[in-house]
Design a protein around this motif. Structure first.
Motif, PDB file in Angstrom:
ATOM      1  N   SER A  14     106.582   1.393 -54.540  1.00  0.00           N
ATOM      2  CA  SER A  14     105.303   0.863 -55.006  1.00  0.00           C
ATOM      3  C   SER A  14     104.396   1.977 -55.508  1.00  0.00           C
ATOM      4  O   SER A  14     103.725   1.833 -56.546  1.00  0.00           O
ATOM      5  CB  SER A  14     104.605   0.096 -53.878  1.00  0.00           C
ATOM      6  OG  SER A  14     105.369  -1.020 -53.473  1.00  0.00           O
ATOM      7  N   THR A  15     104.373   3.099 -54.797  1.00  0.00           N
ATOM      8  CA  THR A  15     103.577   4.242 -55.239  1.00  0.00           C
ATOM      9  C   THR A  15     104.076   4.769 -56.572  1.00  0.00           C
ATOM     10  O   THR A  15     103.276   5.135 -57.450  1.00  0.00           O
ATOM     11  CB  THR A  15     103.631   5.351 -54.178  1.00  0.00           C
ATOM     12  OG1 THR A  15     103.139   4.846 -52.931  1.00  0.00           O
ATOM     13  CG2 THR A  15     102.794   6.546 -54.591  1.00  0.00           C
ATOM     14  N   ALA A  16     105.404   4.800 -56.757  1.00  0.00           N
ATOM     15  CA  ALA A  16     105.957   5.271 -58.028  1.00  0.00           C
ATOM     16  C   ALA A  16     105.534   4.364 -59.185  1.00  0.00           C
ATOM     17  O   ALA A  16     105.151   4.842 -60.264  1.00  0.00           O
ATOM     18  CB  ALA A  16     107.478   5.342 -57.937  1.00  0.00           C
ATOM     19  N   VAL A  17     105.577   3.046 -58.961  1.00  0.00           N
ATOM     20  CA  VAL A  17     105.163   2.112 -60.020  1.00  0.00           C
ATOM     21  C   VAL A  17     103.686   2.292 -60.350  1.00  0.00           C
ATOM     22  O   VAL A  17     103.291   2.322 -61.529  1.00  0.00           O
ATOM     23  CB  VAL A  17     105.460   0.661 -59.583  1.00  0.00           C
ATOM     24  CG1 VAL A  17     104.817  -0.332 -60.548  1.00  0.00           C
ATOM     25  CG2 VAL A  17     106.959   0.426 -59.509  1.00  0.00           C
ATOM     26  N   GLU A  18     102.845   2.444 -59.342  1.00  0.00           N
ATOM     27  CA  GLU A  18     101.414   2.602 -59.578  1.00  0.00           C
ATOM     28  C   GLU A  18     101.109   3.909 -60.305  1.00  0.00           C
ATOM     29  O   GLU A  18     100.242   3.956 -61.188  1.00  0.00           O
ATOM     30  CB  GLU A  18     100.663   2.548 -58.252  1.00  0.00           C
ATOM     31  CG  GLU A  18     100.680   1.160 -57.612  1.00  0.00           C
ATOM     32  CD  GLU A  18     100.008   1.156 -56.251  1.00  0.00           C
ATOM     33  OE1 GLU A  18      99.526   2.238 -55.827  1.00  0.00           O
ATOM     34  OE2 GLU A  18      99.957   0.084 -55.617  1.00  0.00           O
ATOM     35  N   ARG A  19     101.816   4.972 -59.966  1.00  0.00           N
ATOM     36  CA  ARG A  19     101.571   6.255 -60.643  1.00  0.00           C
ATOM     37  C   ARG A  19     102.023   6.212 -62.094  1.00  0.00           C
ATOM     38  O   ARG A  19     101.354   6.773 -62.968  1.00  0.00           O
ATOM     39  CB  ARG A  19     102.283   7.375 -59.886  1.00  0.00           C
ATOM     40  CG  ARG A  19     101.649   7.692 -58.542  1.00  0.00           C
ATOM     41  CD  ARG A  19     102.136   9.014 -57.992  1.00  0.00           C
ATOM     42  NE  ARG A  19     101.399   9.365 -56.783  1.00  0.00           N
ATOM     43  CZ  ARG A  19     101.539  10.511 -56.143  1.00  0.00           C
ATOM     44  NH1 ARG A  19     102.398  11.419 -56.598  1.00  0.00           N
ATOM     45  NH2 ARG A  19     100.835  10.755 -55.057  1.00  0.00           N
ATOM     46  N   GLY A  75     102.008   3.536 -63.871  1.00  0.00           N
ATOM     47  CA  GLY A  75     100.985   2.726 -64.523  1.00  0.00           C
ATOM     48  C   GLY A  75      99.730   3.518 -64.835  1.00  0.00           C
ATOM     49  O   GLY A  75      99.155   3.391 -65.921  1.00  0.00           O
ATOM     50  N   ARG A  76      99.282   4.359 -63.887  1.00  0.00           N
ATOM     51  CA  ARG A  76      98.094   5.179 -64.152  1.00  0.00           C
ATOM     52  C   ARG A  76      98.341   6.186 -65.267  1.00  0.00           C
ATOM     53  O   ARG A  76      97.449   6.471 -66.070  1.00  0.00           O
ATOM     54  CB  ARG A  76      97.671   5.898 -62.874  1.00  0.00           C
ATOM     55  CG  ARG A  76      97.011   4.991 -61.844  1.00  0.00           C
ATOM     56  CD  ARG A  76      96.248   5.794 -60.820  1.00  0.00           C
ATOM     57  NE  ARG A  76      97.130   6.650 -60.031  1.00  0.00           N
ATOM     58  CZ  ARG A  76      97.651   6.296 -58.874  1.00  0.00           C
ATOM     59  NH1 ARG A  76      97.412   5.093 -58.363  1.00  0.00           N
ATOM     60  NH2 ARG A  76      98.427   7.137 -58.205  1.00  0.00           N
ATOM     61  N   ARG A  77      99.559   6.722 -65.339  1.00  0.00           N
ATOM     62  CA  ARG A  77      99.865   7.696 -66.381  1.00  0.00           C
ATOM     63  C   ARG A  77      99.895   7.036 -67.762  1.00  0.00           C
ATOM     64  O   ARG A  77      99.450   7.633 -68.756  1.00  0.00           O
ATOM     65  CB  ARG A  77     101.200   8.366 -66.080  1.00  0.00           C
ATOM     66  CG  ARG A  77     101.596   9.458 -67.064  1.00  0.00           C
ATOM     67  CD  ARG A  77     102.842  10.175 -66.597  1.00  0.00           C
ATOM     68  NE  ARG A  77     102.572  10.924 -65.393  1.00  0.00           N
ATOM     69  CZ  ARG A  77     102.092  12.170 -65.386  1.00  0.00           C
ATOM     70  NH1 ARG A  77     101.807  12.780 -66.531  1.00  0.00           N
ATOM     71  NH2 ARG A  77     101.901  12.797 -64.249  1.00  0.00           N
ATOM     72  N   LEU A  78     100.429   5.819 -67.834  1.00  0.00           N
ATOM     73  CA  LEU A  78     100.522   5.135 -69.129  1.00  0.00           C
ATOM     74  C   LEU A  78      99.203   4.521 -69.571  1.00  0.00           C
ATOM     75  O   LEU A  78      99.071   4.119 -70.731  1.00  0.00           O
ATOM     76  CB  LEU A  78     101.601   4.051 -69.061  1.00  0.00           C
ATOM     77  CG  LEU A  78     103.042   4.545 -68.902  1.00  0.00           C
ATOM     78  CD1 LEU A  78     104.003   3.372 -68.833  1.00  0.00           C
ATOM     79  CD2 LEU A  78     103.425   5.473 -70.053  1.00  0.00           C
TER      80      LEU A  78
END
Length: 277
Positions: free
Chosen positions: A238-243, A245-248
């Motif tokens: 979940s943390t990987a998906v959120e990071r 998302g923040r980068r994109l």
């Protein structure tokens, strides 16, 4: 609060939870809940050290991660594509909408019998269940995000000579990214719930299968090792998906800090009027 302060607060929260667990189990507390049957933190830690030193533990972890990643990537691609199509095309909405709305309330774990009958191997069936679990959150979030876009942006691109493909890849998908990643964050969590359940029901290996096997032989420290492993894997993905998302979505404006409130002025003490006698 600074970043270091927030990390310290999170570590303190986790340490307090572990301390409460250790006290309740070591003291055999039995109020309304029965903690005397729970393993202590020390017993679970010892079992984890024992499991981590063996190959099957890491093989089960890799198997569950492979299933999650495969099913989640398929769900992300299909969910974004179908959600965008149903949001922008009335024909696609009329053709796919009724079928999707009938299937959406069905829990993904209820598809285990379908997967057993449909696919030749349990591996493919578990990936299918994982994909089905994440597909609908991604679909719904994408559809709402695309419909919420302002038509002014699309009209501007069309006015400048851009075609449908340019509108899709320069306006629609970038503009809907925040909503899409909201659905992806929900989808990855639901996927873990369903893949573990599917491994318990019809799997032959994986973290869920191993956790259920520990329960059948009454190895409760092993059960808690599996639960902790599932929680850690879910948190990491979940943390990987959120990071990502923040980068994109770095182009989004950051929320401005709230202005400091001016100090309240103190009222002057009331003075008594002196009247002449």
């Amino acid at each position: 609060m600074s970043g270091a302060g927030r990390r310290l607060l999170r570590l303190s929260s986790l340490a307090a939870a572990l301390l409460a667990w250790q006290l309740l189990t070591s003291l055999d507390v039995h109020l309304w809940l029965r903690f005397e049957q729970f393993p202590t933190v020390g017993e679970v830690a010892a079992k984890f050290a024992e499991r981590a030193a063996t190959g099957p533990y890491w093989q089960d972890l890799a198997d569950s991660l492979r299933r999650i990643v495969t099913g989640f990537v398929l769900a992300a691609v299909l969910g974004v594509a179908v959600g965008t199509a149903t949001a922008r095309s009335k024909v696609a909405a009329d053709l796919l909408g009724p079928v999707l709305e009938v299937l959406r309330p069905i829990p993904a774990i209820a598809l285990v019998p379908v997967a057993i009958l449909l696919f030749p191997s349990n591996e493919q069936g578990i990936v299918f269940i994982t994909c089905a679990a994440a597909f609908f959150p991604v679909l719904v979030s994408t559809r709402h995000a695309v419909r919420a876009l302002s038509p002014v942006w699309e009209e501007a691109v069309l006015t400048l000579g851009g075609g449908r493909a340019r509108v899709l890849f320069s306006v629609v998908l970038p503009g809907a990214l925040p909503g899409i990643f909201g659905g992806l964050s929900v989808g990855i969590g639901v996927s873990w719930i369903c893949v573990i359940s599917a491994e318990m029901i019809s799997g032959e290996y994986g973290v869920g299968y191993r956790t259920w096997q520990d329960y059948t032989v009454v190895d409760y420290p092993g059960v808690f090792v599996g639960m902790a492993t599932i929680g850690a894997l879910g948190w990491l993905t979940s943390t990987a998906v959120e990071r990502v998302g923040r980068r994109l979505t770095r182009w989004l404006p950051e929320r401005a800090p709230e202005p400091a409130r001016p100090p309240r002025a103190r009222k002057a003490p009331a003075t008594k009027e002196v009247t002449a006698a």
